[in-house]
Design a protein around this motif. Structure first.
Motif, PDB file in Angstrom:
ATOM      1  N   ALA A  25       0.847  -1.191   0.000  1.00 39.52           N
ATOM      2  CA  ALA A  25       0.000   0.000   0.000  1.00 39.52           C
ATOM      3  C   ALA A  25       0.878   1.234   0.000  1.00 39.52           C
ATOM      4  O   ALA A  25       2.020   1.195   0.413  1.00 39.52           O
ATOM      5  CB  ALA A  25      -0.905   0.005   1.236  1.00 39.52           C
ATOM      6  N   ALA A  27       0.832   5.933  -0.430  1.00 40.21           N
ATOM      7  CA  ALA A  27       0.085   7.182  -0.440  1.00 40.21           C
ATOM      8  C   ALA A  27      -0.065   7.689  -1.858  1.00 40.21           C
ATOM      9  O   ALA A  27       0.574   7.218  -2.773  1.00 40.21           O
ATOM     10  CB  ALA A  27       0.798   8.216   0.422  1.00 40.21           C
ATOM     11  N   SER A 370      -4.724   0.803   0.777  1.00 37.43           N
ATOM     12  CA  SER A 370      -4.642   0.503   2.211  1.00 37.43           C
ATOM     13  C   SER A 370      -4.854  -0.988   2.420  1.00 37.43           C
ATOM     14  O   SER A 370      -5.446  -1.681   1.585  1.00 37.43           O
ATOM     15  CB  SER A 370      -5.694   1.296   2.994  1.00 37.43           C
ATOM     16  N   TRP A 371      -4.355  -1.450   3.575  1.00 34.45           N
ATOM     17  CA  TRP A 371      -4.530  -2.874   3.897  1.00 34.45           C
ATOM     18  C   TRP A 371      -6.003  -3.213   4.113  1.00 34.45           C
ATOM     19  O   TRP A 371      -6.464  -4.295   3.750  1.00 34.45           O
ATOM     20  CB  TRP A 371      -3.730  -3.219   5.153  1.00 34.45           C
ATOM     21  N   SER A 372      -6.753  -2.285   4.715  1.00 28.11           N
ATOM     22  CA  SER A 372      -8.158  -2.569   5.005  1.00 28.11           C
ATOM     23  C   SER A 372      -8.980  -2.752   3.736  1.00 28.11           C
ATOM     24  O   SER A 372     -10.013  -3.427   3.754  1.00 28.11           O
ATOM     25  CB  SER A 372      -8.751  -1.426   5.836  1.00 28.11           C
ATOM     26  N   ARG A 537      -9.370   1.649  -3.380  1.00 25.74           N
ATOM     27  CA  ARG A 537      -8.970   2.995  -2.965  1.00 25.74           C
ATOM     28  C   ARG A 537     -10.104   3.997  -3.223  1.00 25.74           C
ATOM     29  O   ARG A 537     -10.440   4.816  -2.376  1.00 25.74           O
ATOM     30  CB  ARG A 537      -7.707   3.416  -3.723  1.00 25.74           C
ATOM     31  N   GLN A 540     -13.229   3.430  -0.870  1.00 19.99           N
ATOM     32  CA  GLN A 540     -13.049   3.946   0.479  1.00 19.99           C
ATOM     33  C   GLN A 540     -13.045   5.473   0.495  1.00 19.99           C
ATOM     34  O   GLN A 540     -13.590   6.096   1.412  1.00 19.99           O
ATOM     35  CB  GLN A 540     -11.749   3.408   1.076  1.00 19.99           C
TER      36      GLN A 540
END
Length: 670
Positions: A25, A27, A370-372, A537, A540
């Motif tokens: 992941a 930014a 992101s991991w989630s 991505r 979310q």
């Protein structure tokens, strides 16, 4: 021992990369599938006077038509003037009629994102005070229905055709050049070309309806087709058709003139076909990369070439695997696939897997964020399924490599074992043939002398007629011998093929390659769904934007907002419930309850109940049954809070007849 360990180490490395590569992941804003990030009026807000326009802000530029943005009154009548326009950047607005009465209004939108996928959604706002509305937009989803299903099928066929076309040609040219004369391989590659061409035309016809009305009757609307041709996706589909015309010429040369060349001419033609085929294949792959996910968001200049490499590697691996399977099962007895060809493909497939893992890792990093997102979004869940299938595919491929190595070792041993006796047999046969030929010659000479002497006592004409008669017997015997030789050769070839196919090593290779091909079909299906799914991505980011806009609107009016995640445990039982209390003081309050899915979209559930409890004063629970206003929206007026304190606000959400859960939070009121 070293030779045995090395392949296992490489296999473990590949499995590790395949499972963990997509979990990186980072930014940076990456978009694919536009997401609604803001609106004015905001979702759920109650304004004092009617606005003059409604504006929407997306995460990326979108394409719109006159019906892309609509505003509907409580009765479902349209109150906008149509023809939405861009205000600035990624913000678009539509003007409203003047003098709108109080009530709850529904904003619906259906646009096409920069990566070619249709995106739809809806939300509500109120003028004066909320009211009931007849508009139902539960789980509005673009690209659904019959047309959506047909479009998805067309995408799958186009991917499959590309893989078979490119991979089959690569296998023949790089691994088994004798395969150009095998009818089964010719049909395989040509069928890939036909499938891709038909699917591209099919998608071109469906595209207009797919991104707008979704009606089957609009598939043959020439006006819609004209609009599609002016879009980026339409241009990509047309360029794909032109490249397929060049691919047809490539196929004609590969299975026509190429098989008849020998020596230097064949080497030169091989080089030319390799260069030309690579250019055409890269162009076909670019028709996806330049119109879909890779063309938008973070680092498109890097993402598009990486996407092209990914598609080419997948096609070389899975398409070559299909060609190998056809060669193992359908190659004729007089032209069997050699073990060396299987070994060359094994090395080529290994290199392709490395490229697939490397490029897939980068693509996953761009799309997840992101991991989630791996577990909380549909894109991430599909990606986990694909990673598991690819890991399984790599594991089966390792087994195929082992069978190939065993088959090669067996072939080498047999060649060494039979080479010396074969030479002796050939020499003995040659000696016996010379002796027989000489004896036959002597006999013929003696016979000729006897016949000459006998013929001299007869009349001249009889002797003359005998000569032609004996001459005619010669060609008939030769033709018969040649026919018998061909029949014997066919019998020997059939027997040899039967013996070869009964070899347990070759049988094991065929079985493992068949298993690879079966898993590859499933991988392709998951990939097709994945490419049309909103990236984790973006999903979310859209959910965060929805919650932020709601919180901002509530903060401006002094309201209290509580967000609580719930999971009833049943099918489709996860979501987020938000409770807005305004002005969050003692006395009468206005309460709004919103239920959304994890991706931020409105979620209509059968029942929502709220209860207020002030444990410090032993007050409550005070039940409140809000009225259903719109999709995922409930409201109640005059909610009485008797005194200030830290109240527990409990919300019961029921998602089916038997699945429900109660979630709660404490908040200071008054």
């Amino acid at each position: 021992m070293t030779q045995t360990i090395a392949p296992r180490v490489r296999m473990l490395v590949l499995l590790f990369l395949a499972v963990t590569g997509a979990l990186l992941a980072g930014a940076g804003p990456a978009s694919a599938h536009a997401a609604l990030t803001g609106s004015d009026p905001a979702q759920g807000v109650v304004v004092d006077k009617a606005p003059t326009q409604v504006s929407l802000t997306f995460s990326e530029t979108v394409s719109m038509n006159d019906d892309s943005l609509r505003v509907l009154d409580p009765k479902g009548a349209r109150v906008d003037t149509g023809k939405p326009s861009g205000i600035s950047g990624t913000t678009y607005a539509v003007q409203l009629h003047s003098g709108l009465p109080d009530g709850t209004y529904t904003v619906t939108y259906q646009v096409v994102s920069a990566d070619s996928h249709p995106v739809a959604g809806a939300y509500t706002f109120s003028i004066g005070s909320p009211s009931k509305t007849s508009v139902s937009v539960s789980d509005q989803e673009a690209g659904g229905g019959v047309v959506g299903g047909l479009y998805g099928f067309g995408r799958y066929v186009s991917y499959a055709g590309f893989i078979v076309l490119v991979g089959g040609a690569a296998f023949v040219l790089a691994c088994w050049q004798r395969g150009t004369g095998v009818r089964a391989l010719q049909r395989l590659v040509v069928s890939g070309w036909l499938a891709m061409t038909a699917a591209t035309l099919f998608l071109l016809l469906l595209r207009g309806s797919y991104t707008t009305s979704g009606k089957v009757g609009d598939v043959f609307d020439l006006d819609l087709l004209g609009e599609v041709l002016q879009t980026k996706t339409g241009a990509a589909l047309v360029s794909r058709l032109l490249l397929l015309a060049a691919a047809a010429l490539f196929i004609a040369v590969l299975f026509g003139a190429y098989d008849k060349r020998e020596g230097d001419e064949k080497r030169d033609l091989t080089f030319g076909l390799a260069i030309g085929g690579t250019v055409v294949a890269a162009g076909l792959a670019a028709s996806w990369a330049m119109a879909e996910h890779a063309s938008t968001g973070l680092q498109p200049g890097i993402a598009m070439p990486v996407d092209v490499l990914h598609l080419l590697a997948v096609a070389t691996w899975l398409g070559g695997l299909t060609a190998l399977l056809v060669a193992l099962y359908r190659a004729p007895a007089d032209r069997p696939v050699e073990t060396s060809a299987a070994r060359r493909f094994s090395r080529l497939a290994f290199s392709s897997v490395l490229v697939v893992v490397a490029t897939g890792t980068y693509q996953s990093w761009r799309q997840l964020g992101s991991w989630s997102a791996l577990t909380d979004t549909r894109y991430g869940q599909l990606l986990l399924v694909k990673i598991g299938l690819v890991a399984l595919l790599v594991g089966i491929a390792w087994i195929s490599r082992r069978w190939t190595a065993r088959l090669a070792d067996t072939t080498t041993e047999e060649a060494v074992r039979t080479s010396a006796p074969e030479k002796e047999r050939v020499a003995a046969s040659a000696g016996a043939g010379d002796t027989a030929k000489q004896a036959s010659g002597d006999t013929e000479v003696g016979s000729a002398s006897t016949e000459a002497d006998s013929g001299s006592a007869e009349a001249g004409p009889g002797s003359t007629e005998a000569g032609p008669g004996s001459t005619e017997a010669g060609p008939g015997s030769t033709e018969r011998a040649a026919q018998l030789a061909r029949q014997q050769a066919a019998v020997d070839a059939t027997r040899q093929k039967r013996l070869r196919d009964s070899d347990p090593r070759r049988f094991g290779l065929r079985r493992s390659v068949l298993a690879e091909a079966g898993v590859a079909v499933v991988v392709l299906a998951v990939t097709t769904v994945l490419t049309s799914t909103e990236p984790g991505r973006t999903e979310q980011d859209a959910a965060k934007a929805t919650r932020s806009s709601s919180s901002a609107a509530d903060s401006a009016s002094g309201a209290l907002t509580l967000d609580m995640s719930f999971d009833t445990g049943g099918t489709d039982g996860k979501g987020v419930v938000s409770v807005d209390l305004d002005p969050a003081r003692t006395g009468a309050n206005e309460m709004h309850v919103y239920v959304t899915r994890p991706n931020g979209r409105a979620f209509d559930v059968p029942e929502v109940k709220v209860a207020f409890t002030l444990e410090a004063k032993s007050i409550g629970p005070l039940p409140v049954a809000p009225d259903h206003i719109a999709t995922g929206h409930w409201s109640a007026n005059g909610v009485q809070i008797p005194m200030a304190g830290e109240w527990e606000i409990a919300v019961t959400v029921r998602t089916s007849d038997i699945d429900q859960v109660t979630v709660s939070k404490n908040a200071q009121i008054g």
